[in-house]
Write a protein that holds these residues in place. Structure first.
Motif, PDB file in Angstrom:
ATOM      1  N   VAL A 276       0.832  -1.210   0.000  1.00 21.65           N
ATOM      2  CA  VAL A 276       0.000   0.000   0.000  1.00 21.65           C
ATOM      3  C   VAL A 276       0.864   1.257   0.000  1.00 21.65           C
ATOM      4  CG1 VAL A 276      -1.996  -1.082   1.086  1.00 21.65           C
ATOM      5  CG2 VAL A 276      -0.184  -0.105   2.526  1.00 21.65           C
ATOM      6  N   ASP A 277       2.123   1.120   0.418  1.00 20.10           N
ATOM      7  CA  ASP A 277       3.043   2.260   0.439  1.00 20.10           C
ATOM      8  C   ASP A 277       3.896   2.356  -0.820  1.00 20.10           C
ATOM      9  OD1 ASP A 277       2.362   2.972   3.200  1.00 20.10           O
ATOM     10  OD2 ASP A 277       3.401   1.118   3.739  1.00 20.10           O
ATOM     11  N   GLY A 278       3.670   1.440  -1.761  1.00 26.34           N
ATOM     12  CA  GLY A 278       4.404   1.490  -3.014  1.00 26.34           C
ATOM     13  C   GLY A 278       5.742   0.773  -3.009  1.00 26.34           C
ATOM     14  N   HIS A 279       5.976  -0.088  -2.008  1.00 28.37           N
ATOM     15  CA  HIS A 279       7.219  -0.856  -1.949  1.00 28.37           C
ATOM     16  C   HIS A 279       6.975  -2.287  -2.417  1.00 28.37           C
ATOM     17  CE1 HIS A 279       9.117   2.453   0.084  1.00 28.37           C
ATOM     18  NE2 HIS A 279       8.180   2.445   1.005  1.00 28.37           N
ATOM     19  N   GLU A 280       8.015  -2.896  -2.950  1.00 33.46           N
ATOM     20  CA  GLU A 280       7.893  -4.295  -3.376  1.00 33.46           C
ATOM     21  C   GLU A 280       7.442  -5.120  -2.183  1.00 33.46           C
ATOM     22  OE1 GLU A 280       8.562  -8.269  -3.781  1.00 33.46           O
ATOM     23  OE2 GLU A 280      10.156  -7.180  -2.721  1.00 33.46           O
ATOM     24  N   MET A 281       6.470  -5.997  -2.385  1.00 30.90           N
ATOM     25  CA  MET A 281       5.762  -6.640  -1.286  1.00 30.90           C
ATOM     26  C   MET A 281       6.658  -7.537  -0.422  1.00 30.90           C
ATOM     27  SD  MET A 281       2.704  -6.669   0.081  1.00 30.90           S
ATOM     28  CE  MET A 281       1.441  -6.393  -1.170  1.00 30.90           C
ATOM     29  N   THR A 282       7.563  -8.270  -1.040  1.00 31.71           N
ATOM     30  CA  THR A 282       8.443  -9.145  -0.261  1.00 31.71           C
ATOM     31  C   THR A 282       9.320  -8.322   0.666  1.00 31.71           C
ATOM     32  OG1 THR A 282       8.514 -10.597  -2.198  1.00 31.71           O
ATOM     33  CG2 THR A 282      10.054 -11.078  -0.422  1.00 31.71           C
ATOM     34  N   LEU A 283       9.839  -7.224   0.160  1.00 28.78           N
ATOM     35  CA  LEU A 283      10.621  -6.304   0.978  1.00 28.78           C
ATOM     36  C   LEU A 283       9.770  -5.766   2.116  1.00 28.78           C
ATOM     37  CD1 LEU A 283      13.106  -4.394   1.484  1.00 28.78           C
ATOM     38  CD2 LEU A 283      12.004  -2.788  -0.103  1.00 28.78           C
ATOM     39  N   ALA A 284       8.546  -5.362   1.807  1.00 28.47           N
ATOM     40  CA  ALA A 284       7.677  -4.740   2.809  1.00 28.47           C
ATOM     41  C   ALA A 284       7.392  -5.664   3.982  1.00 28.47           C
ATOM     42  CB  ALA A 284       6.369  -4.293   2.155  1.00 28.47           C
ATOM     43  N   VAL A 285       7.006  -6.909   3.680  1.00 24.49           N
ATOM     44  CA  VAL A 285       6.593  -7.837   4.737  1.00 24.49           C
ATOM     45  C   VAL A 285       7.787  -8.511   5.411  1.00 24.49           C
ATOM     46  CG1 VAL A 285       5.252  -9.915   5.250  1.00 24.49           C
ATOM     47  CG2 VAL A 285       4.373  -8.223   3.623  1.00 24.49           C
ATOM     48  N   ASN A 286       8.751  -8.942   4.612  1.00 23.10           N
ATOM     49  CA  ASN A 286       9.851  -9.746   5.144  1.00 23.10           C
ATOM     50  C   ASN A 286      10.942  -8.922   5.807  1.00 23.10           C
ATOM     51  OD1 ASN A 286       8.376 -11.704   3.846  1.00 23.10           O
ATOM     52  ND2 ASN A 286      10.087 -12.565   2.701  1.00 23.10           N
ATOM     53  N   VAL A 287      11.080  -7.652   5.412  1.00 22.08           N
ATOM     54  CA  VAL A 287      12.195  -6.835   5.902  1.00 22.08           C
ATOM     55  C   VAL A 287      11.718  -5.591   6.647  1.00 22.08           C
ATOM     56  CG1 VAL A 287      14.359  -5.684   5.309  1.00 22.08           C
ATOM     57  CG2 VAL A 287      13.575  -7.621   3.936  1.00 22.08           C
ATOM     58  N   LEU A 288      10.904  -4.773   5.990  1.00 20.75           N
ATOM     59  CA  LEU A 288      10.493  -3.517   6.616  1.00 20.75           C
ATOM     60  C   LEU A 288       9.699  -3.767   7.895  1.00 20.75           C
ATOM     61  CD1 LEU A 288       9.418  -1.391   3.495  1.00 20.75           C
ATOM     62  CD2 LEU A 288      11.704  -1.711   4.487  1.00 20.75           C
ATOM     63  N   ALA A 289       8.785  -4.732   7.850  1.00 22.51           N
ATOM     64  CA  ALA A 289       7.941  -4.999   9.035  1.00 22.51           C
ATOM     65  C   ALA A 289       8.765  -5.428  10.244  1.00 22.51           C
ATOM     66  CB  ALA A 289       6.857  -6.024   8.700  1.00 22.51           C
ATOM     67  N   PRO A 290       9.629  -6.447  10.142  1.00 20.79           N
ATOM     68  CA  PRO A 290      10.415  -6.809  11.331  1.00 20.79           C
ATOM     69  C   PRO A 290      11.382  -5.717  11.770  1.00 20.79           C
ATOM     70  CG  PRO A 290      11.109  -8.105   9.426  1.00 20.79           C
ATOM     71  CD  PRO A 290       9.844  -7.416   9.048  1.00 20.79           C
ATOM     72  N   PHE A 291      11.869  -4.923  10.820  1.00 19.65           N
ATOM     73  CA  PHE A 291      12.749  -3.804  11.159  1.00 19.65           C
ATOM     74  C   PHE A 291      11.999  -2.796  12.026  1.00 19.65           C
ATOM     75  CE2 PHE A 291      14.928   0.240  10.209  1.00 19.65           C
ATOM     76  CZ  PHE A 291      16.252  -0.121  10.414  1.00 19.65           C
ATOM     77  N   ILE A 292      10.756  -2.505  11.656  1.00 20.66           N
ATOM     78  CA  ILE A 292       9.916  -1.582  12.432  1.00 20.66           C
ATOM     79  C   ILE A 292       9.550  -2.184  13.782  1.00 20.66           C
ATOM     80  CG2 ILE A 292       7.644  -0.489  12.537  1.00 20.66           C
ATOM     81  CD1 ILE A 292       7.779  -0.352   9.421  1.00 20.66           C
ATOM     82  N   ILE A 293       9.067  -3.420  13.767  1.00 21.46           N
ATOM     83  CA  ILE A 293       8.580  -4.060  14.990  1.00 21.46           C
ATOM     84  C   ILE A 293       9.682  -4.170  16.032  1.00 21.46           C
ATOM     85  CG2 ILE A 293       7.685  -6.225  15.943  1.00 21.46           C
ATOM     86  CD1 ILE A 293       6.250  -6.577  13.169  1.00 21.46           C
ATOM     87  N   THR A 294      10.857  -4.591  15.602  1.00 19.32           N
ATOM     88  CA  THR A 294      11.975  -4.738  16.535  1.00 19.32           C
ATOM     89  C   THR A 294      12.313  -3.402  17.187  1.00 19.32           C
ATOM     90  OG1 THR A 294      12.870  -6.581  15.245  1.00 19.32           O
ATOM     91  CG2 THR A 294      14.366  -5.501  16.786  1.00 19.32           C
ATOM     92  N   CYS A 295      12.383  -2.353  16.405  1.00 19.63           N
ATOM     93  CA  CYS A 295      12.704  -1.031  16.942  1.00 19.63           C
ATOM     94  C   CYS A 295      11.627  -0.531  17.892  1.00 19.63           C
ATOM     95  CB  CYS A 295      12.903  -0.038  15.797  1.00 19.63           C
ATOM     96  SG  CYS A 295      13.279   1.635  16.368  1.00 19.63           S
ATOM     97  N   LYS A 296      10.385  -0.608  17.441  1.00 19.63           N
ATOM     98  CA  LYS A 296       9.286  -0.045  18.241  1.00 19.63           C
ATOM     99  C   LYS A 296       9.102  -0.789  19.564  1.00 19.63           C
ATOM    100  CE  LYS A 296       6.122   2.389  16.924  1.00 19.63           C
ATOM    101  NZ  LYS A 296       5.771   3.802  17.302  1.00 19.63           N
ATOM    102  N   LEU A 297       9.375  -2.084  19.565  1.00 14.67           N
ATOM    103  CA  LEU A 297       9.140  -2.873  20.775  1.00 14.67           C
ATOM    104  C   LEU A 297      10.386  -3.026  21.652  1.00 14.67           C
ATOM    105  CD1 LEU A 297       6.709  -5.636  19.474  1.00 14.67           C
ATOM    106  CD2 LEU A 297       6.182  -3.409  20.496  1.00 14.67           C
ATOM    107  N   LEU A 298      11.484  -2.396  21.250  1.00 12.75           N
ATOM    108  CA  LEU A 298      12.698  -2.452  22.068  1.00 12.75           C
ATOM    109  C   LEU A 298      12.460  -2.030  23.519  1.00 12.75           C
ATOM    110  CD1 LEU A 298      15.761  -1.222  19.943  1.00 12.75           C
ATOM    111  CD2 LEU A 298      15.456  -3.433  21.044  1.00 12.75           C
TER     112      LEU A 298
END
Length: 272
Positions: free
Chosen positions: A104-126
């Motif tokens: 929905v943000d215009g990024h390739e889907m595999t990148l979005a789910v497999n990389v961007l999501a865990p990168f965000i989640i790990t940081c936010k939940l630190l």
């Protein structure tokens, strides 16, 4: 706000496959398990399955489509408001896509789910993770790593190949795991190949060529094995420490990847 002393685990992609299997085992061990799924229907079904096997299971849930940066951040904010600590973060969710799709943000889907999501989640939940002395973070990589990854092609805008996109995503996860170990020496964070398991993803991509989901306990082993409490920044295959591809250890590559992920997601990891 959650205040009990029970161990709390958050498992992304826990409505089927290895995620559901691992969440069930954690619930049986007495963890309060936060189930994550893309839809309420999937979450409800998964929770019913777990409770049918573990009647005493203590479960919570979040619904979030991880392709959305905004929604992923909102999901984390919800968890931050409900919980005081997190003992286990297992970033298990992942996709394999044969034909190029955009999030929905215009990024390739595999990148979005497999990389961007865990990168965000790990940081936010630190903040929740670092409140518990023996907390653990697991980022799910794969033996499917390329020998070389071109950061300029991370969005796969031309000559899309689903296998290459997946391989890039998993090398990215392993590389940022190693980078986080460098930045936070006190943080328990490791990565693994979860095994060749007959999940929907494997069957779609390579066919039914692995073990059954009910035998896939590598993620559970890494999450709970007490002998690994002092092990940080390692990559495991079949419960044995292995070497990832060389680029994952390249400090310059890792820093460039990290900066790119921060730029794309708007996430900035704290300095310490």
């Amino acid at each position: 706000m959650q205040t009990d002393e029970k161990k709390v685990a958050f498992v992304t992609g826990s409505t089927d496959g290895i995620g559901l299997f691992t969440a069930t085992k954690l619930a049986r061990d007495g963890y309060k398990v936060i189930i994550h799924g893309r839809t309420q229907e999937k979450v409800d079904k998964a929770m019913n399955i777990i409770q049918s096997q573990v009647p005493e299971a203590d479960l919570d849930f979040v619904v979030c489509d991880l392709q959305s940066i905004k929604n992923t951040k909102m999901m984390c904010d919800l968890l931050l408001s409900k919980y005081q600590k997190l003992d286990l973060l297992l970033n298990n969710a992942g996709v394999f896509i044969l034909e190029r799709q955009e999030s929905v943000d215009g990024h390739e889907m595999t990148l979005a789910v497999n990389v961007l999501a865990p990168f965000i989640i790990t940081c936010k939940l630190l903040p929740l993770i670092r409140k518990t002395l023996n907390s653990r973070i697991i980022e799910v990589g794969s033996i499917s790593q390329p020998s070389y990854m071109d950061l300029d092609l991370i969005e796969h805008k031309t000559n899309y190949d689903g296998y290459r996109a997946y391989d890039y995503s998993k090398l990215s996860v392993i590389a940022f795991t190693f980078e986080l170990t460098e930045r936070y020496p006190d943080l328990w964070i490791n990565t693994l190949d979860p095994g060749t398991v007959n999940t929907k993803m494997l069957i779609l991509s390579w066919g039914k060529c692995g073990i059954e989901v009910g035998e896939a306990d590598d993620e559970y082993w890494l999450a709970t094995n007490e002998d690994l409490q002092k092990v940080r920044g390692k990559y495991f295959v079949n419960k044995v420490e292995e070497k990832a591809e060389k680029q994952a250890y390249d400090l310059d590559f890792r820093k460039k990847l990290f900066l790119k992920l921060e730029e794309i997601t708007g996430i900035k990891y704290p300095l310490n």
